[in-house]
Design an enzyme around this catalytic site. Structure first.
Site, PDB file in Angstrom:
ATOM      1  N   TYR A 141      17.797  32.958 -22.521  1.00 24.13           N
ATOM      2  CA  TYR A 141      19.071  33.190 -21.795  1.00 24.13           C
ATOM      3  C   TYR A 141      20.106  33.701 -22.918  1.00 24.13           C
ATOM      4  O   TYR A 141      21.177  34.496 -22.324  1.00 24.13           O
ATOM      5  CB  TYR A 141      19.532  31.950 -21.148  1.00 24.13           C
ATOM      6  CG  TYR A 141      18.807  31.271 -20.143  1.00 24.13           C
ATOM      7  CD1 TYR A 141      17.792  32.088 -19.476  1.00 24.13           C
ATOM      8  CD2 TYR A 141      18.892  30.058 -19.584  1.00 24.13           C
ATOM      9  CE1 TYR A 141      17.195  31.663 -18.522  1.00 24.13           C
ATOM     10  CE2 TYR A 141      18.222  29.563 -18.541  1.00 24.13           C
ATOM     11  CZ  TYR A 141      17.181  30.459 -17.935  1.00 24.13           C
ATOM     12  OH  TYR A 141      16.585  30.055 -16.822  1.00 24.13           O
ATOM     13  N   LYS A 192       4.446  27.809 -23.815  1.00 20.89           N
ATOM     14  CA  LYS A 192       3.327  28.703 -23.350  1.00 20.89           C
ATOM     15  C   LYS A 192       2.803  29.279 -24.516  1.00 20.89           C
ATOM     16  O   LYS A 192       2.809  30.467 -24.840  1.00 20.89           O
ATOM     17  CB  LYS A 192       3.802  29.895 -22.245  1.00 20.89           C
ATOM     18  CG  LYS A 192       4.160  29.257 -21.005  1.00 20.89           C
ATOM     19  CD  LYS A 192       3.048  29.121 -19.996  1.00 20.89           C
ATOM     20  CE  LYS A 192       2.632  30.270 -19.486  1.00 20.89           C
ATOM     21  NZ  LYS A 192       1.260  30.188 -18.898  1.00 20.89           N
ATOM     22  N   ASP A 225       3.316  25.581 -17.601  1.00 21.47           N
ATOM     23  CA  ASP A 225       2.642  25.599 -15.978  1.00 21.47           C
ATOM     24  C   ASP A 225       1.880  24.599 -15.586  1.00 21.47           C
ATOM     25  O   ASP A 225       2.084  24.077 -14.663  1.00 21.47           O
ATOM     26  CB  ASP A 225       1.882  26.960 -16.068  1.00 21.47           C
ATOM     27  CG  ASP A 225       0.815  27.238 -16.729  1.00 21.47           C
ATOM     28  OD1 ASP A 225       0.962  26.701 -17.873  1.00 21.47           O
ATOM     29  OD2 ASP A 225      -0.030  28.101 -16.522  1.00 21.47           O
ATOM     30  N   ASP A 249      14.897  24.508 -17.637  1.00 22.11           N
ATOM     31  CA  ASP A 249      15.822  24.776 -16.290  1.00 22.11           C
ATOM     32  C   ASP A 249      14.945  24.520 -15.227  1.00 22.11           C
ATOM     33  O   ASP A 249      15.324  23.846 -14.177  1.00 22.11           O
ATOM     34  CB  ASP A 249      16.327  26.289 -16.625  1.00 22.11           C
ATOM     35  CG  ASP A 249      17.288  26.542 -15.621  1.00 22.11           C
ATOM     36  OD1 ASP A 249      17.989  25.584 -14.845  1.00 22.11           O
ATOM     37  OD2 ASP A 249      17.737  27.845 -15.473  1.00 22.11           O
TER      38      ASP A 249
END
Ligand code: NAD
Length: 366
Positions: A141, A192, A225, A249
């Site tokens: 972000y 990840k 995930d 988020d």
């Protein structure tokens, strides 16, 4: 003598209605000698109306000097067309930035009385108590370059940059490990690392921080995930989840919905400990917005705001017994069948904001 400095920024819409219940609670605690010194300020649309800014310099100074800031909610259609830099949300972003609030804490607690109204099976969520610790000031972000460039061939390219430095991962994982020690002593770190270099570094730094300072805490790693899937499959396997800004988020919103209405969800944002006092800057706020559709009707659910104050007692003032008692008071009132409109179900008693606040305060003081 009052030693606990609180700044209340109620904001817009239902913010002041929910904050009024916390003010009653603080007054009742002060009568018993709790020693909170309260100051108030303006943030969001109401600050724009008064000062032409989403938060005034004077109120920013008060926020930086307070032991903790309680924030209601900002925004509403009235301010939809104000200039971008002074839009209501800019007040909250300025507070987060200037107070350097890098750790966002989002608990997902399923009150037994509401377990049947979750979208998941009752046995999956009943008794759920997990805490998501999201990095709030770094990652994709904020990373540079962040732009849309014209490739000149009728194509454009949108670029965001996921970037984390060692110190950012060390400090957020440190917060997660410390909080885990006050809970079930278990941290799950999510990234990840299979496809992202920042994920590889995240994993390395969390592992090293754990080994150096927090080896007594149980640590697991999970791909983000898979973590999302596990959150809806069997969320009770988690205690504290630590993850980056982007994954946090999404995962915190998934976790939130395990527990029902937006009107129930508190949050905290913490900064680094002060070198001299060891105290962290902190802002506590409900997850919901200003709910213009119900503002002024006296029907807003004050529980998210009251539970945010419980987090404030726990994390800013180490008033753990009082925080436990306040959370138990919320659970007890729900057990008694009292419901605001947003969580109402058949056979329960519908009450407004004030009656819900009064009932929780009465249980808390009993
Ligand atoms: P919202 O959270 O304000 O409302 C979404 C829905 O949930 C509405 O139907 C509302 O009535 C209901 N709801 C929310 N809180 C409730 C409560 N305590 N009790 C009962 N019902 C509740 O989100 P929105 O409608 O998308 O946004 C409204 C305004 O709030 C916008 O201006 C938005 O920018 C702002 N907003 C502010 C914050 C913040 O201050 N942190 C967060 C989100 C949205």
């Amino acid at each position: 003598m009052a030693t606990k400095k609180l700044l209340l920024l109620a904001g817009d819409g239902i913010g002041p209605e929910a904050m009024a219940e916390v003010k009653k609670l603080i007054a009742a605690m002060n009568e018993k000698g709790a020693g909170f010194a309260i100051d108030e300020g303006l943030v969001g649309g109401c600050a724009y109306d008064a000062h032409g800014q989403a938060i005034s310099e004077e109120d920013m100074t008060k926020a930086l000097a307070a032991d903790a800031v309680l924030f209601g909610a900002v925004g509403g259609p009235k301010w939809d067309s104000v200039p971008y830099e002074v839009r209501p949300e800019a007040g909250l972003l300025r507070l987060r930035k200037d107070m350097e609030l890098f750790a966002n804490l989002r608990p997902a607690i399923c009150y037994p009385a509401l377990a049947a109204s979750s979208s998941l099976k009752q046995e999956v969520v009943e008794g759920l108590d997990i805490l998501i610790v999201r990095e709030l000031t770094g990652g994709v972000y904020f990373g540079e370059p962040k732009q849309i460039i014209d490739l000149g061939n009728g194509q454009k390219r949108g670029i965001d940059t996921q970037v984390y430095d060692t110190f950012e991962i060390e400090r957020i994982s440190g917060v997660a490990f410390e909080l885990a020690r006050t809970r079930k002593n278990h941290v799950t770190s999510m990234e990840k690392r299979n496809v992202m270099k920042s994920g590889v570094l995240w994993n390395e730094v969390v592992t090293a921080t754990h080994k150096a300072k927090y080896a007594d805490v149980k640590l697991d790693h999970m791909l983000a995930d898979a973590g999302g899937m596990q959150l809806v499959r069997w969320p009770k396997q988690f205690d504290v989840i630590v993850t980056d800004n982007l994954f946090g988020d999404m995962l915190s919103d998934v976790a939130a919905m395990l527990t029902g209405s937006l009107g129930m969800l508190p949050s905290a944002s913490l900064g680094a400990p002060d070198a001299k006092t060891g105290k962290r800057k902190a802002l506590y706020e409900p997850v919901h917005g200003s709910a213009p559709d119900i503002a002024g009707k006296g029907i807003a659910n004050p529980i998210a705001m009251i539970a945010s104050f419980a987090m404030c007692l726990r994390y800013s003032f180490s008033m753990v017994a009082e925080a436990d008692r306040l959370e138990a008071a919320i659970a007890a009132v729900l057990d008694d069948g009292l419901r605001t409109k947003d969580i109402m179900s058949e056979g329960k008693t519908e009450v407004g904001t004030t009656a819900m606040g009064d009932a929780i305060i009465a249980k808390f003081l009993a």
